[in-house]
Scaffold this active site. Structure first.
Site, short mmCIF file in Angstrom:
data_model
loop_
_atom_site.label_atom_id
_atom_site.label_comp_id
_atom_site.label_asym_id
_atom_site.label_seq_id
_atom_site.Cartn_x
_atom_site.Cartn_y
_atom_site.Cartn_z
N ARG A 126 0.81 -1.24 0.00
CA ARG A 126 0.00 0.00 0.00
C ARG A 126 0.84 1.28 0.00
NH1 ARG A 126 -2.96 -3.44 3.17
NH2 ARG A 126 -4.88 -4.09 2.15
N LYS A 176 4.21 11.99 -10.86
CA LYS A 176 3.45 11.04 -11.68
C LYS A 176 4.26 9.77 -11.87
CE LYS A 176 0.85 14.26 -14.64
NZ LYS A 176 0.68 14.72 -16.03
N GLU A 218 12.73 19.42 -24.17
CA GLU A 218 11.92 19.81 -23.00
C GLU A 218 12.53 21.05 -22.32
OE1 GLU A 218 9.04 18.49 -22.30
OE2 GLU A 218 9.09 16.55 -23.32
N LYS A 234 9.55 23.98 -14.22
CA LYS A 234 8.52 22.95 -13.98
C LYS A 234 8.08 22.98 -12.52
CE LYS A 234 6.78 18.39 -14.50
NZ LYS A 234 6.73 17.10 -15.15
N GLU A 252 -2.98 19.21 -12.11
CA GLU A 252 -3.31 19.58 -13.49
C GLU A 252 -4.77 19.99 -13.66
OE1 GLU A 252 -1.26 17.13 -16.31
OE2 GLU A 252 -2.40 17.96 -17.97
N ARG A 307 -1.08 23.89 -15.17
CA ARG A 307 -0.07 22.83 -15.39
C ARG A 307 -0.13 22.34 -16.84
NH1 ARG A 307 1.72 17.72 -11.53
NH2 ARG A 307 2.96 16.65 -13.09
N ASN A 334 2.11 21.05 -21.54
CA ASN A 334 1.79 20.27 -22.74
C ASN A 334 2.20 20.97 -24.02
OD1 ASN A 334 0.72 18.15 -21.33
ND2 ASN A 334 -1.34 19.02 -21.32
N HIS A 361 3.10 19.09 -27.08
CA HIS A 361 2.82 17.68 -26.82
C HIS A 361 1.56 17.17 -27.50
CE1 HIS A 361 6.08 17.99 -24.04
NE2 HIS A 361 5.96 16.73 -23.67
N HIS A 399 2.74 14.14 -29.34
CA HIS A 399 2.32 12.77 -29.02
C HIS A 399 1.78 12.06 -30.25
CE1 HIS A 399 1.76 13.21 -24.40
NE2 HIS A 399 2.92 12.65 -24.71
N HIS A 418 10.74 10.90 -28.23
CA HIS A 418 9.76 11.80 -27.62
C HIS A 418 10.16 13.27 -27.84
CE1 HIS A 418 6.72 13.16 -24.83
NE2 HIS A 418 7.64 13.83 -24.15
N1 LIG Z 1 6.26 10.79 -14.86
C1 LIG Z 1 6.27 11.83 -15.62
O1 LIG Z 1 5.79 12.91 -15.26
C2 LIG Z 1 6.91 11.73 -16.98
C3 LIG Z 1 7.14 12.90 -17.71
C4 LIG Z 1 7.80 12.79 -18.94
C5 LIG Z 1 8.16 11.53 -19.42
N2 LIG Z 1 7.91 10.42 -18.67
C6 LIG Z 1 8.29 9.10 -19.15
O2 LIG Z 1 9.70 9.05 -19.23
C7 LIG Z 1 10.06 8.06 -20.18
C8 LIG Z 1 11.19 8.57 -21.03
O3 LIG Z 1 12.28 8.85 -20.18
P1 LIG Z 1 13.77 8.94 -20.73
O4 LIG Z 1 13.80 9.75 -21.94
O5 LIG Z 1 14.61 9.31 -19.58
O6 LIG Z 1 14.04 7.46 -21.24
P2 LIG Z 1 14.70 6.16 -20.59
O7 LIG Z 1 14.43 6.06 -19.15
O8 LIG Z 1 14.27 5.02 -21.44
O9 LIG Z 1 16.26 6.42 -20.82
C9 LIG Z 1 16.74 6.52 -22.13
C10 LIG Z 1 17.94 5.59 -22.37
O10 LIG Z 1 19.09 6.17 -21.75
C11 LIG Z 1 19.71 5.21 -20.90
N3 LIG Z 1 20.31 5.97 -19.83
C12 LIG Z 1 19.66 6.63 -18.84
N4 LIG Z 1 20.52 7.36 -18.11
C13 LIG Z 1 21.74 7.15 -18.63
C14 LIG Z 1 23.03 7.65 -18.31
N5 LIG Z 1 23.22 8.56 -17.37
N6 LIG Z 1 24.07 7.21 -19.03
C15 LIG Z 1 23.88 6.32 -20.05
N7 LIG Z 1 22.68 5.84 -20.42
C16 LIG Z 1 21.62 6.25 -19.71
C17 LIG Z 1 18.61 4.27 -20.51
O11 LIG Z 1 19.11 3.00 -20.15
C18 LIG Z 1 17.78 4.21 -21.78
O12 LIG Z 1 18.36 3.30 -22.67
C19 LIG Z 1 8.81 7.73 -20.96
O13 LIG Z 1 8.35 6.47 -20.56
C20 LIG Z 1 7.82 8.80 -20.55
O14 LIG Z 1 6.50 8.34 -20.58
C21 LIG Z 1 7.29 10.50 -17.48
#
Ligand SMILES: NC(=O)c1ccc[n+]([C@@H]2O[C@H](COP(=O)([O-])OP(=O)(O)OC[C@H]3O[C@@H](n4cnc5c(N)ncnc54)[C@H](O)[C@@H]3O)[C@@H](O)[C@H]2O)c1
Length: 519
Positions: A288, A310, A352, A390, A400, A404, A408, A411, A415, A427
């Site tokens: 939980r 999130k 971003e 942010k 949101e 907030r 977007n 986006h 998206h 992305h």
């Molecule tokens: N929770 C939220 O508010 C929120 C907001 C935006 C995006 N997201 C989510 O985030 C995800 C995308 O995140 P991302 O772009 O960080 O992708 P990711 O977590 O897949 O990382 C990208 C790649 O980089 C590698 N990597 C990460 N850090 C590294 C480092 N320091 N050195 C070498 N390699 C490294 C990872 O292994 C992966 O292969 C999506 O799933 C998206 O939906 C969430």
């Protein structure tokens, strides 16, 4: 966490800004002059008159040692915001004490601002007694080299107390969020994770990371935790969005059980947005909900995914369809770890950053306009400023319900383009295309002046990001995908449209055909 010392000439606002900063960061505030007066049982004016400046300076050193907890171990002394008198660090011993126990921020202001602030209480300042203008000018002259020798300086002229406090926080990379949860966001070396967890009385940590990140950073995080007496466990999962699913969540839950995690244990998410979303969600549901800490390792996760609470995972039907709002106990971002990040991932996150500049930080946008080398040279400040944008928005509107949605920007189109490209576009690349397309829409709707989309596309392409929807992608499919977007309302889609660099507006658009019109 170390102390923050506010220093600078009389009238620069050390106490006023210090109190605000302390409130923002949920830390105690100490005015060193008040401590000296309390210890001596008389005002500084009286100490100076009756015992002379050398005795006062000795008292200052003693008071400084007391408030920084110099005689105790570092972990015994809680971080504080400490305003020190305008000449306190002239004594080398004091300066070394401050430098070794925290960060010194020098506040400066134009002479007229200082004079305006001092005119009512110059009598309480023995070194300024007499002709205020003459005394202050000569004091500033004497101390010019001394004041200019401090690395971190902030000119407070013309800013409100709130603006000055926020500028200091951004410069230092220290924030405290309370709109959802109650936790610090800190930009610091990853090796401090053990100490930061210890200070927050977090227990029994397990580090969740992916195969790529593990190679570079798992050992330093584990070592830092061990150094503080923890016996951390490590769970490594495969990297990539395709693993952001229920199966991986189940693997994490089972892993937590195997390692004996109980309700007081802590999950440390070490990785990009995928790891943060997965580990955060697994923590939010295990027994939980247990504590978690986010250590973002991609640019995107530092400036975006790690902030806002999130968490979640994808279903075959779509991305991020299952999730929870579940704030961590701490976010620790170390821009140094980005050195190992592949260039394409870095650029994706940079989209971003540019977006945050467009939303509310023109200086950040201008810095990005100077090109990739400049961004990399100023990376730490870039990360801190983008995070600050942010943080301000999510603190004002955590769930949101209103502004907030400004986040977007780019986006709604982004998206859809990402989806129709079958995720061939990253992305950030899709968001870059989305921002330019949406800026063109803003121009057509007279929300923005002509030329804004060109300004934006120039910067994005200078950084190596795409700005046009690839020809092979079907416009009809993109429009269909926008209609399916979960952020739609019945009659129209709400877009976050740029008005100018530094300002966006939420606008409902019913005619989706016009969104993709070439102009
Ligand atoms: N929770 C939220 O508010 C929120 C907001 C935006 C995006 N997201 C989510 O985030 C995800 C995308 O995140 P991302 O772009 O960080 O992708 P990711 O977590 O897949 O990382 C990208 C790649 O980089 C590698 N990597 C990460 N850090 C590294 C480092 N320091 N050195 C070498 N390699 C490294 C990872 O292994 C992966 O292969 C999506 O799933 C998206 O939906 C969430």
């Amino acid at each position: 966490m170390s102390h923050i010392f506010l220093y600078g000439p009389p009238g620069s606002g050390k106490s006023t800004i210090g109190k605000r900063l302390a409130r923002n960061l949920n830390l105690p505030f100490i005015d060193l002059d008040r401590v000296i007066e309390l210890n001596a049982g008389m005002s500084i004016t009286h100490i100076m008159e009756q015992q002379g400046e050398p005795v006062f300076r000795d008292m200052e050193t003693d008071a400084l040692k007391d408030v920084i907890g110099h005689d105790f171990s570092v972990t015994d002394s809680q971080a504080k915001i400490i305003a020190v008198g305008g000449g306190a660090l002239l004594r080398n011993e004091n300066r070394i004490l401050a430098e070794t126990h925290g960060t010194i921020v020098l506040l400066t202001a134009e002479l007229n601002t200082l004079l305006g602030r001092l005119k009512n209480d110059a009598g309480k300042r023995p070194l300024l007694a007499g002709d205020l203008h003459e005394k202050l000018t000569s004091l500033l002259d004497q101390r010019r080299d001394h004041y200019s020798s401090f690395a971190i300086q902030l000119d407070v002229t013309g800013n409100s107390t709130a603006q000055n406090a926020l500028q200091i926080q951004t410069r230092l990379g220290r924030f405290h969020l309370r709109a959802m949860g109650d936790y610090d966001v800190i930009v610091e070396h990853i090796e401090h994770i053990g100490n930061l967890c210890y200070e927050r009385a977090l227990q029994n940590p397990i580090v969740v990371t992916d195969e790529n990140v593990a190679k570079f950073h798992a050992e330093s995080v584990m070592a830092s935790l061990r150094k503080q007496g923890f016996s951390p466990n490590l769970l490594t999962i495969p990297a990539g969005e395709s693993y952001k699913n229920l199966e991986t969540i189940q693997d994490l839950w089972h892993g937590f059980l195997e390692h004996g995690l109980d309700r007081k244990s802590t999950v440390i998410a070490l990785g990009g947005g995928v790891i943060g979303d997965l580990a955060g969600f697994a923590a939010s549901t295990y027994m939980r909900g247990i504590n978690w800490v986010c250590v973002p390792t991609t640019l995107l996760s530092m400036v975006d995914a790690s902030l806002g609470g999130k968490t979640g995972f994808d279903l075959p039907e779509g991305k991020n369809l299952i999730g929870s709002f579940y704030p961590p106990k701490l976010v620790l971002a170390d821009p140094q770890v980005l050195k190992a990040l592949p260039e394409a991932e870095f650029l994706s996150g940079l989209a971003e950053v540019v977006k945050h500049g467009i939303i509310s930080n023109p200086e950040l946008f201008d810095l990005c306009a100077r090109g990739l080398d400049c961004v990399k040279a100023e990376l730490e400040q870039v990360v801190k400023h983008a995070m600050a944008v942010k943080i301000k928005i999510i603190e004002d509107d955590p769930y949101e319900r209103g502004f907030r949605a400004a986040l977007n920007l780019g986006h709604t189109v982004g998206h859809a383009v990402e989806l129709v490209s079958k995720f061939e576009l990253r992305h950030g690349e899709a968001v870059a295309i989305g921002m330019v397309t949406e800026a063109r829409l803003a121009e057509r709707l007279n929300v923005a002046n002509n030329g804004l989309s060109n300004t934006m596309s120039k910067v994005l392409s200078t950084l190596g990001l795409p700005i046009q929807i690839p020809r092979e992608l079907s416009r009809e499919e993109i429009i269909r995908a926008m209609k399916m977007d979960k952020k739609k309302n019945a009659k129209a889609i709400r877009f976050a449209l740029p008005v100018e660099i530094g300002k966006v507006e939420l606008v409902d658009v019913a005619d989706l055909e016009m969104v993709l019109e070439e102009s």
